[in-house]
Scaffold this motif. Structure first.
Motif, mmCIF file in Angstrom:
data_model
loop_
_atom_site.group_PDB
_atom_site.id
_atom_site.type_symbol
_atom_site.label_atom_id
_atom_site.label_comp_id
_atom_site.label_asym_id
_atom_site.label_seq_id
_atom_site.Cartn_x
_atom_site.Cartn_y
_atom_site.Cartn_z
ATOM 1 N N HIS A 1 0.881 -1.180 0.000
ATOM 2 C CA HIS A 1 0.000 0.000 0.000
ATOM 3 C C HIS A 1 0.914 1.224 0.000
ATOM 4 O O HIS A 1 1.608 1.487 0.983
ATOM 5 N N HIS B 1 2.009 5.245 -0.369
ATOM 6 C CA HIS B 1 1.868 6.711 -0.375
ATOM 7 C C HIS B 1 3.192 7.239 -0.893
ATOM 8 O O HIS B 1 4.248 6.881 -0.368
ATOM 9 N N SER C 1 -2.575 4.500 -2.458
ATOM 10 C CA SER C 1 -3.515 5.163 -1.555
ATOM 11 C C SER C 1 -4.284 6.243 -2.307
ATOM 12 O O SER C 1 -3.687 7.061 -3.010
ATOM 13 N N ARG D 1 -2.491 -6.345 7.743
ATOM 14 C CA ARG D 1 -1.712 -5.242 7.195
ATOM 15 C C ARG D 1 -0.792 -4.757 8.304
ATOM 16 O O ARG D 1 -1.234 -4.550 9.446
ATOM 17 N N GLU E 1 3.455 2.971 8.174
ATOM 18 C CA GLU E 1 2.327 3.909 8.078
ATOM 19 C C GLU E 1 1.487 3.820 9.351
ATOM 20 O O GLU E 1 0.916 4.817 9.801
HETATM 21 ZN ZN ZN Z 1 -2.733 4.769 3.590
#
Ligand code: ZN
Ligand code: KMH
Length: 288
Positions: free
Chosen positions: A54, A56, A89, A232, A236
């Motif tokens: 995931h 960013h 994201s 997950r 982050e």
């Molecule tokens: Zn995120």
């Protein structure tokens, strides 16, 4: 007696969320923010058991960005170096405008996050009005991108029901959700809350994962595994490996999740199994 959900899986999908938009590089130098660090992290986390990343993206000043060129480069670089399912994201940072968040899909990821409602987010508000959710969902269907429905609140679980009723199933026909728990001001990161959220899941949901923010990271991982869910992990969501011991690399969190899953007889799934689970379109260069 608590019943094990039918969607309980034999193997565990481990997602790594390595960077996020909230932590400053200056505060946490181990946070992967450059393209080189992102790729190194992706390779290393794949080797440790992750099957989905995931992402960013950060700019040259290490600040969160939705710059379309940087997003495309990040997707291409991770796709080139790994076999991970690449998820971008669409939440961005709380300051990102909604229209810019829609343009994330132009970078052609395998998957995108789609948060099912507005929520408190620490001192801020993470905005996801109904119209934006519908626009993002329809765009993902059109572009054949598999959404991961992010659920920060019990109300978000119900909003997912409304979204499926109004827009139908995602590209590929699978419905994968991720409970994001323990964000200050949102649903608490407790096993009891996870059980309540699970009980509300629409029957169309084919797989679910969970992550706990901060100190709820490990208890939520254990609870999710016990209840048949996926995991997950990543910087982050959590910057502390153990009391007094900061995370020094995302790989540590992935390796611990893989070990926990293996102990519980639900070892990490391969990237091939993850692609089947989520029914993502194959965008790898060799497949084109
Ligand atoms: Zn995120
Ligand atoms: N950074 C948060 C405001 C997502 O990636 O879709 C939103 C977030 C969720 O991280």
């Amino acid at each position: 007696m608590t019943t094990v959900p039918a969607r309980s899986a034999a193997r565990t999908l481990i997602t790594v969320a390595p960077t996020g938009a909230e932590t400053a590089k200056a505060d946490v130098p181990a946070l992967p923010t450059t393209p080189e660090e992102l790729v190194e992290t992706a390779v290393s986390c794949e080797a440790a058991g992750a099957a989905l990343i995931h992402i960013h993206v950060r700019d040259a000043d290490h600040e969160p960005t939705l710059d379309p060129v940087l997003l495309r480069e990040a997707v291409a670089a991770v796709r080139e170096a790994t076999d991970l399912v690449v998820q971008l994201s669409t939440g961005g940072a709380v300051t990102d405008p909604l229209d810019r968040r829609l343009t994330v899909l132009d970078a052609d990821p395998d998957s995108c996050s789609l948060t099912c409602g507005t929520t408190n987010f620490g001192d801020g508000v993470f905005l996801n009005p109904w119209g934006f959710m519908v626009d993002l969902y329809r765009l993902a269907q059109e572009r054949e991108v598999v959404p991961e429905f992010e659920l920060f609140e019990l109300g978000h679980v119900h909003a997912l029901r409304r979204l499926i009723d109004e827009c139908g199933l995602p590209y590929g026909g699978r419905v994968h959700v991720d409970f994001v728990m323990g964000v200050p001001g949102s649903m608490p990161g407790t096993p009891q809350t996870l059980m309540a959220a699970l009980a509300l899941l629409p029957p169309e949901v084919t797989s679910w994962s969970a992550t706990g923010i901060g100190r709820t990271h490990l208890p939520i991982a254990a609870a999710a595994l016990s209840a048949g869910g996926h995991l997950r992990v990543g910087m982050e969501d959590n910057l502390v490996y153990a009391k007094g011991r900061p995370v020094s690399h995302n790989r540590e969190l992935v390796a611990r999740a893989a070990e926990l899953a293996t102990i519980l007889q639900r070892p990490p799934m391969s990237t091939t199994e993850a692609r089947e689970l989520l029914a993502v379109k194959d965008r790898r260069p060799a497949a084109l």
